[in-house]
Design an enzyme around this catalytic site. Structure first.
Site: not given
Ligand code: FES
Length: 132
Positions: A107, A37
């Site tokens: 995460c 992400c």
């Molecule tokens: Fe990547 Fe939370 S969406 S760290």
């Protein structure tokens, strides 16, 4: 997707946001990124050199609510812990505490990686000091 109350609490009132001086010998810094992400997390610990106990911690996270909550939680947890205890922290414990859904598990992995990197950084620094 709904965030759990604990995530929202840490997101709205993050604990221990900030930085320590990276060059301080008693400070370990872990900086990690999640390729999936692009979120980035910096986690720092301040260690008592004579006891090896973590006395304080700070974080700065550029990322989603779960990443912010995970790092905030970790800074609270590691205070008063030894380096070994901190390095043994598992992301599954974080994910469970924050009730993270499967898509948000990475995460919490970021937070585990960050604390491990911070402990490693501190240890490397200590070895360099001893060798000098
Ligand atoms: Fe990547 Fe939370 S969406 S760290």
């Amino acid at each position: 997707m709904a965030y759990s109350e604990k995530v929202i609490d840490h997101y709205e009132n993050p604990r221990n946001v900030g930085s320590f001086d990276k060059s301080d010998e008693s400070v370990g810094t872990g900086m990690v990124g999640a390729p999936a992400c692009g979120d980035v997390m910096k986690l720092q610990i301040k260690v008592n050199p004579s006891t090896g106990v973590i006395e304080d911690a700070r974080f700065k996270t550029y990322g989603c609510g779960s990443a912010i909550a995970s790092s905030s939680l970790v800074t609270e947890w590691v205070k008063g812990k030894t380096l070994d205890e901190a390095a043994a922290l598992k992301n599954s414990v974080i994910a469970e505490e924050l009730a993270l859904p499967p898509v948000k598990v990475h995460c919490s992995i970021l937070a585990e990686d960050a604390i491990k990197a911070a402990v490693q950084d501190y240890r490397t620094k200590q070895q360099q000091t001893e060798a000098a």
